[in-house]
Structures are given as structure tokens and as C-alpha cells.
Design a protein around this motif. Structure first.
Motif, PDB file in Angstrom:
ATOM      1  N   ASP A  22       0.852  -1.186   0.000  1.00  0.00           N
ATOM      2  CA  ASP A  22       0.000   0.000   0.000  1.00  0.00           C
ATOM      3  C   ASP A  22       0.891   1.241   0.000  1.00  0.00           C
ATOM      4  N   ALA A  23       0.902   1.962  -1.116  1.00  0.00           N
ATOM      5  CA  ALA A  23       1.790   3.117  -1.262  1.00  0.00           C
ATOM      6  C   ALA A  23       1.395   4.255  -0.328  1.00  0.00           C
ATOM      7  N   ASN A  24       0.109   4.389  -0.012  1.00  0.00           N
ATOM      8  CA  ASN A  24      -0.338   5.463   0.868  1.00  0.00           C
ATOM      9  C   ASN A  24       0.175   5.284   2.291  1.00  0.00           C
ATOM     10  N   PHE A  25       0.051   4.059   2.806  1.00  0.00           N
ATOM     11  CA  PHE A  25       0.508   3.769   4.164  1.00  0.00           C
ATOM     12  C   PHE A  25       1.974   3.334   4.194  1.00  0.00           C
ATOM     13  N   ARG A  26       2.548   3.056   3.010  1.00  0.00           N
ATOM     14  CA  ARG A  26       3.926   2.569   2.894  1.00  0.00           C
ATOM     15  C   ARG A  26       4.137   1.304   3.727  1.00  0.00           C
ATOM     16  N   LYS A  27       3.163   0.397   3.624  1.00  0.00           N
ATOM     17  CA  LYS A  27       3.232  -0.878   4.327  1.00  0.00           C
ATOM     18  C   LYS A  27       2.671  -1.980   3.433  1.00  0.00           C
ATOM     19  N   HIS A  28       3.103  -3.202   3.698  1.00  0.00           N
ATOM     20  CA  HIS A  28       2.566  -4.346   2.969  1.00  0.00           C
ATOM     21  C   HIS A  28       1.254  -4.799   3.601  1.00  0.00           C
ATOM     22  N   LYS A  29       0.275  -5.084   2.758  1.00  0.00           N
ATOM     23  CA  LYS A  29      -0.967  -5.674   3.230  1.00  0.00           C
ATOM     24  C   LYS A  29      -0.762  -7.182   3.367  1.00  0.00           C
ATOM     25  N   LEU A  30      -1.181  -7.722   4.500  1.00  0.00           N
ATOM     26  CA  LEU A  30      -0.954  -9.130   4.792  1.00  0.00           C
ATOM     27  C   LEU A  30      -2.259  -9.858   5.071  1.00  0.00           C
ATOM     28  N   LYS A  31      -2.251 -11.152   4.792  1.00  0.00           N
ATOM     29  CA  LYS A  31      -3.328 -12.032   5.235  1.00  0.00           C
ATOM     30  C   LYS A  31      -2.681 -13.092   6.105  1.00  0.00           C
ATOM     31  N   SER A  32      -3.162 -13.224   7.346  1.00  0.00           N
ATOM     32  CA  SER A  32      -2.465 -14.106   8.278  1.00  0.00           C
ATOM     33  C   SER A  32      -3.385 -14.539   9.403  1.00  0.00           C
ATOM     34  N   LYS A  33      -3.197 -15.768   9.870  1.00  0.00           N
ATOM     35  CA  LYS A  33      -3.856 -16.230  11.087  1.00  0.00           C
ATOM     36  C   LYS A  33      -2.840 -16.151  12.219  1.00  0.00           C
ATOM     37  N   VAL A  34      -3.235 -15.496  13.295  1.00  0.00           N
ATOM     38  CA  VAL A  34      -2.328 -15.240  14.413  1.00  0.00           C
ATOM     39  C   VAL A  34      -2.874 -15.884  15.672  1.00  0.00           C
ATOM     40  N   SER A  35      -1.994 -16.525  16.431  1.00  0.00           N
ATOM     41  CA  SER A  35      -2.387 -17.106  17.706  1.00  0.00           C
ATOM     42  C   SER A  35      -1.478 -16.577  18.800  1.00  0.00           C
ATOM     43  N   LEU A  36      -2.053 -16.275  19.976  1.00  0.00           N
ATOM     44  CA  LEU A  36      -1.260 -15.764  21.086  1.00  0.00           C
ATOM     45  C   LEU A  36      -0.685 -16.901  21.915  1.00  0.00           C
ATOM     46  N   LEU A  37       0.454 -16.611  22.546  1.00  0.00           N
ATOM     47  CA  LEU A  37       1.159 -17.600  23.351  1.00  0.00           C
ATOM     48  C   LEU A  37       1.114 -17.246  24.829  1.00  0.00           C
ATOM     49  N   LYS A  38       1.360 -18.247  25.666  1.00  0.00           N
ATOM     50  CA  LYS A  38       1.538 -17.981  27.089  1.00  0.00           C
ATOM     51  C   LYS A  38       2.916 -17.406  27.372  1.00  0.00           C
ATOM     52  N   LEU A  39       3.855 -17.583  26.463  1.00  0.00           N
ATOM     53  CA  LEU A  39       5.163 -16.950  26.583  1.00  0.00           C
ATOM     54  C   LEU A  39       4.958 -15.441  26.673  1.00  0.00           C
ATOM     55  N   SER A  40       5.405 -14.817  27.767  1.00  0.00           N
ATOM     56  CA  SER A  40       5.050 -13.418  28.025  1.00  0.00           C
ATOM     57  C   SER A  40       6.209 -12.639  28.629  1.00  0.00           C
ATOM     58  N   ASP A  41       6.211 -11.319  28.366  1.00  0.00           N
ATOM     59  CA  ASP A  41       7.039 -10.378  29.109  1.00  0.00           C
ATOM     60  C   ASP A  41       6.308 -10.009  30.393  1.00  0.00           C
ATOM     61  N   GLU A  42       7.080  -9.688  31.430  1.00  0.00           N
ATOM     62  CA  GLU A  42       6.498  -9.231  32.694  1.00  0.00           C
ATOM     63  C   GLU A  42       6.716  -7.730  32.816  1.00  0.00           C
ATOM     64  N   ILE A  43       5.649  -6.983  33.044  1.00  0.00           N
ATOM     65  CA  ILE A  43       5.725  -5.532  33.177  1.00  0.00           C
ATOM     66  C   ILE A  43       5.314  -5.149  34.597  1.00  0.00           C
ATOM     67  N   GLN A  44       6.229  -4.459  35.317  1.00  0.00           N
ATOM     68  CA  GLN A  44       5.954  -4.001  36.671  1.00  0.00           C
ATOM     69  C   GLN A  44       5.818  -2.482  36.654  1.00  0.00           C
ATOM     70  N   ILE A  45       4.748  -1.982  37.282  1.00  0.00           N
ATOM     71  CA  ILE A  45       4.442  -0.548  37.233  1.00  0.00           C
ATOM     72  C   ILE A  45       4.211  -0.007  38.636  1.00  0.00           C
ATOM     73  N   MET A  46       4.872   1.105  38.955  1.00  0.00           N
ATOM     74  CA  MET A  46       4.665   1.800  40.218  1.00  0.00           C
ATOM     75  C   MET A  46       4.505   3.289  39.959  1.00  0.00           C
ATOM     76  N   LYS A  47       3.667   3.941  40.755  1.00  0.00           N
ATOM     77  CA  LYS A  47       3.482   5.388  40.654  1.00  0.00           C
ATOM     78  C   LYS A  47       4.795   6.092  40.969  1.00  0.00           C
ATOM     79  N   SER A  48       5.066   7.193  40.254  1.00  0.00           N
ATOM     80  CA  SER A  48       6.326   7.908  40.426  1.00  0.00           C
ATOM     81  C   SER A  48       6.107   9.400  40.195  1.00  0.00           C
ATOM     82  N   LYS A  49       7.148  10.192  40.469  1.00  0.00           N
ATOM     83  CA  LYS A  49       7.091  11.627  40.212  1.00  0.00           C
ATOM     84  C   LYS A  49       7.531  11.965  38.788  1.00  0.00           C
TER      85      LYS A  49
END
Length: 270
Positions: A22-49
Motif C-alpha cells: 500500500d503506497a499510501n501507508f507505505r506498508k505491505h498488506k498481509l493475510k495471516s492467522k495469528v495465535s497468542l502464546l503464554k510466553l510473556s514479558d512481565e511488566i511491573q508498574i509503580m506510581k512515580s514523580k
């Protein structure tokens, strides 16, 4: 607020067809089946200044170019007129740059947290996610998805969903997505008798000798695999076995043949 711990899952492309550019978006259009995994990153968040974001790979601090979590927070605060100040630590379990969607998943997980923290309707995810990254919408929930084009994503809700075991083969050398798509566009590769459901496999083989050797070796065991192919633009390879009795033997063979690669055992949904 107490420290919040959230998990950001990986994904695999069970198949991938390049439709067109797609020349307008400058990206390739794809057709794909995607499945999510249990393999994960861990994100820890705390309030800060102030806003502080740190990435760790096996307890070692790493620097990432183009911090997508920072981009997500900047987008969110600008749109919803908020000021999100946190200490955020990301423990990377998903290998970076291997077609497993770790960055997009981090963005999606952070965006969901911001909706909850600031009491914003999470239905805005459908609108906001594509503005942050093309794959972010894939992580709206744990169900498999069908991609058709740039923004057309369909959720596949199976009646009896369950997690199934899968192995992710991670070579020591990653692919550069831009180079893989450029190679595909120029068709600078040689076809072989190998069958694949990913249009980018042959480009990856042409650009990444290590990946090519591993992929060709695994093709010897195709009759033992229920699922097998490269995910996204690579160079990770996913495989699951038809039966358990050959699993340990083949995994040991892979380790012995390619001692530098990494193997992650995980589970995929649906």
C-alpha cells in the motif's frame, strides 16, 4: 498505588500471505492467522514523580531504540489530557526482533493498564491501537485473529478453547524485517521443494544462513509435526508435535545440532 504486575503475551503467525504494497501507508498488506502464546514479558508498574522506563533481558538492563511503551504513554496522555508518571520495568522473556510481536504486545498491555488506571472506556482500544502500531490490535484479547489487509482484523472465538503445547525455535541471528520485505519485493531468492505457509520464508532463508540451515534441518521431521513454520518475518520457528513419544528425542537432536539456538516451550490458544 502498590506495584502492579501485568503480563504481555507473544504471538505467532500460523500462516502469512503478502497481498500487496500500500503506497499510501507505505506498508505491505498481509493475510495471516495469528495465535497468542503464554510466553510473556512481565511488566511491573509503580506510581512515580516522573516517567522512567527500563527494559531487562535476563536481569541485564538493555537499551531499545524506539521505545514503544513511551510512545504509547505519550499518545495516551496527549489524546486523553492525562499525565501518566510511573516507574516501569519490563522483563523481556519474548526475544526482540524475531517475529513474535513483543513490542506490539507491550504497547497493548500498557494501553489497557492506562485505561483502567485513568478510568477510560477500554472500548477505545479499537480506535487507539492502530495509531500506535499496526500489530497492537492483535493483543486486544487472547483469542486467535485473522488479519486481512492493514486494519481488518477478525477475532476467532472457538467454542471450546484450550491451550496447546508448542516449541519456539530461536536462532542466534535475527532477521531485519525491512530487509526481508525488500528481498521479497525484489524476489532475490531461489525457490526449493520446501513447502511453507509463510510467503517470507524464502526471503529469510536467502538473508539468514543460520535460519536456513535450521529450517532445512527441521523439514526432515515434518511428518512428526502438527504445526511447523516461520513466524512473521522470522527468524523464529514454531513447531508442535503430533505425539509425545518423539518430542524429547527431536528436541535433543535440535539442541545437539545447533547449540547456539534457544528453545522456548510455551502454549498457544485455540
Amino acid at each position: 498505588m502498590k506495584k502492579v504486575k501485568i503480563y504481555s503475551p507473544a504471538k505467532i503467525n500460523l500462516n502469512l500471505k503478502v497481498l500487496n504494497f500500500d503506497a499510501n501507508f507505505r506498508k505491505h498488506k498481509l493475510k495471516s492467522k495469528v495465535s497468542l502464546l503464554k510466553l510473556s514479558d512481565e511488566i511491573q508498574i509503580m506510581k512515580s514523580k516522573s516517567l522512567n522506563i527500563k527494559y531487562y533481558d535476563y536481569k541485564k538492563k538493555i537499551n531499545l531504540s524506539g521505545d514503544i511503551i513511551k510512545k504509547t504513554i505519550s499518545y495516551f496522555d496527549s489524546k486523553y489530557k492525562k499525565k501518566s508518571l510511573f516507574n516501569i520495568d519490563i522483563k523481556k522473556k519474548i526475544p526482540i526482533g524475531y517475529g513474535l510481536g513483543g513490542g506490539s504486545s507491550n504497547a497493548a498491555t500498557t494501553l489497557k493498564f492506562l485505561y483502567s488506571y485513568h478510568n477510560i472506556n477500554p472500548q477505545y482500544f479499537w480506535e487507539d491501537a492502530p495509531n500506535i502500531g499496526s500489530d497492537v490490535l492483535l493483543f486486544i484479547n487472547q483469542y486467535p485473529k485473522m488479519i486481512d489487509g492493514l486494519k481488518n482484523i477478525k477475532i476467532i472465538k472457538v467454542q471450546k478453547p484450550r491451550w496447546k503445547k508448542i516449541f519456539i525455535i530461536i536462532p542466534s541471528k535475527k532477521n531485519l524485517t525491512k530487509e526481508v520485505f525488500l528481498n521479497f519485493k525484489k524476489k532475490e531468492y531461489t525457490h526449493s521443494n520446501i513447502s511453507t505457509k509463510n510467503d517470507l520464508t524464502f526471503s529469510s532463508k536467502a538473508l539468514n544462513k543460520e535460519f536456513s540451515l535450521i529450517y532445512d534441518y527441521l523439514c526432515n521431521f515434518k511428518s512428526d509435526f502438527k504445526l511447523f513454520d516461520m513466524s512473521g518475518s522470522g527468524s523464529s520457528i514454531f513447531l508442535s508435535f503430533k505425539s509425545a513419544h518423539v518430542e524429547k528425542s527431536i528436541i535433543n537432536d535440535i539442541h545437539e545440532k545447533f547449540p547456539l539456538l534457544r528453545i522456548e516451550k510455551s502454549y498457544y490458544f485455540g
